[in-house]
Design an enzyme around this catalytic site. Sequence first.
Site, short mmCIF file in Angstrom:
data_model
loop_
_atom_site.label_atom_id
_atom_site.label_comp_id
_atom_site.label_asym_id
_atom_site.label_seq_id
_atom_site.Cartn_x
_atom_site.Cartn_y
_atom_site.Cartn_z
N ASP A 139 37.69 24.38 34.30
CA ASP A 139 37.04 25.67 34.05
C ASP A 139 36.57 25.74 32.60
OD1 ASP A 139 36.32 28.28 33.68
OD2 ASP A 139 38.18 29.17 34.39
N ASP A 172 36.09 39.25 37.33
CA ASP A 172 36.14 38.13 36.37
C ASP A 172 35.53 38.69 35.09
OD1 ASP A 172 35.74 35.93 34.80
OD2 ASP A 172 34.35 34.92 36.16
N GLU A 218 42.38 32.59 35.78
CA GLU A 218 41.06 32.23 36.32
C GLU A 218 41.09 30.96 37.19
OE1 GLU A 218 38.77 32.36 32.73
OE2 GLU A 218 38.96 34.53 32.65
N LYS A 226 36.01 39.13 24.48
CA LYS A 226 37.19 38.49 25.07
C LYS A 226 37.84 37.50 24.10
CE LYS A 226 38.28 35.92 29.28
NZ LYS A 226 37.65 35.44 30.52
#
Length: 604
Positions: A191, A8, A169, A70
């Site tokens: 999430d 992850d 994810e 990211k």
Amino acid sequence: MSKVIGIDLGTTNSVCAYMDGGEPRVLINEEGQRVTPSVVGFSKSGERFVGDIAKRQMLINPEATIHSVKRFIGRRHREARDDIAKMSCSIVETRDGDIGFEVAERTYGAPEISAMILQKLKRSAEDFLGAAVTDAIITVPAHFTDRQRQATKDAGTIAGLNVVRIINEPTAAALAYLHERRRRATIAVYDFGGGTFDISVVDIDHDVGEVRATRGDNTLGGGDIDNLLVSWLLREVLDEHGIDLSTDKAARQRLRDAAERAKVELSAALETEIHLPFLTATPTGPKHLQRALSRAQFEAMAQPLFDRTLEECRRALADARLTIADIDEVVLVGGSSRIPRIKEMVRDFFERPLNQTFNPDEVVAVGAAIQAGILEGDVKAVTLLDVTSFSLGLEVEGRRMAKLIPKNTVIPAHRSQFVSTVIDNQKTVKVHVLQGESALANENVSLGEFELCGIAPAPRGAPRIEVRFVIDANGILNVGARDSRTGLVGNLTIRAPTGMSTDDLERARGEAIEHEQARARLDDVKEVRHQVERILVALEAMARDQAANLDRAGAHQLEHAIKRGRLALGTASERRPLEDLSAWLRQVQAHMSERLSNRNSSVH
Ligand code: AMP
């Protein structure tokens, strides 16, 4: 095949997991932690740190520390201006419009910085497992575009990882759920991480899961909440001291750090204190900042951001053609889902208690490891069907977009459409591939274009050119075109440009290997230095504690050896001279011990 690990690769933190006897386990990094901060720091001498050490240096050296990479991976400079303005490090636009991080007299692309984090995770996994790790599954937000997925894959390649699959994810989180609870349920995976928000609605039927809809926002995460608090603190400084610190990078970094800490504290406490001594200085002296912040104040400030997540939930339900009553369970993922107000809002929205049995920091990596187990054959009879997050299509006449693969189509998928010429004897046809939901081409994201040349002369509309979209299990798109009359195919398969050509990738991979080797050499040198230091400390203790038992010549000899040893340790940087020094000091140590024991036995 070596073990496939699940990664992850988060905006704030990264987690790695693997399958052990059919069960997922989280890997422990070199610092003994389950979570590695996704931060890369450079020292003045160009030395590179990743993880906790880099995070610690962020306050004292913000210009040379890169966090939240990211948020930038696979994005163009012009698309990320707002995010760039909030960073303390120097970010430039590269020649091809991409994002470059300027640090230690070099410019790195976002995939290269992400690769440094992946390299650290790979090394930690190898240390932990005691075996080489070459294959990985990396998770990405469901709303990552094709370009962002490609760039993430490139980062893996640079780090020396064969990225066997990119998975979403929330899908990974659903896999973790599926692995543990084999029953029938429709779940919502909420999430809320450091940089992105995703909501997915997943149908689970014992051992099969199917994502029905996924929605999200790539520019909404815990970092945005921190930015709100930073803006508030900047206003407070302006009000109290009349100083605008918005362009002071060091002060901003301290404010950001304090903001995040306050936010996290407010998940457990109802009030917190932000205390920043010596935040800046003016001719009238140092300036400090001290503010109390209550949970209620914090919630009021962040409410508009929280509301945006619920808006996405509403849309996801509509996309899935479901109502709230159809959702059996809500699984919370991501660090920001720990905020009490978020839990309360999500619980009220879905009108049911939340499933809090999964660790929101780890569940995505665990799901990625389960996916690895499925590919390796360790985990049987679990299938999860994922969907595309965006519609994909072609630009057609009138600058419109014709959708070939609508969003929420189960992947892998392929679709074809015939296109033709618009004027007589047209020799080329341009294929422009788009991603997005608007009917107007220019309101969507352009993934790339190519031309099919050499079409045989024919009246307009006569040629039949088949354009084929193939979206693989990674969610990555390939497009081909073929003239069905002549069989003509050209250079038709596009790879979404990520700013890194194959040459760039190879160069970056070569540098990563060099860096790994240099690091291994440096580790060796550090180890020998440590040995020398250890002997010197023992000799210093001997000189101090055994002074009474040594004759003058012996004491002099020992003192001289210590001095010489310290001097040499301070200047030697190569392994060989350090090894020689270590051997010599060991001889001195043995000689002095012998001298001492001879003297002790003659005294008795
Ligand atoms: P992730 O991307 O899942 O690692 O989430 C990281 C984000 O979660 C960061 O913005 C953190 O500040 C935030 N976070 C972590 N723990 C908490 C907490 N207890 N309360 C509020 N936010 C948190």
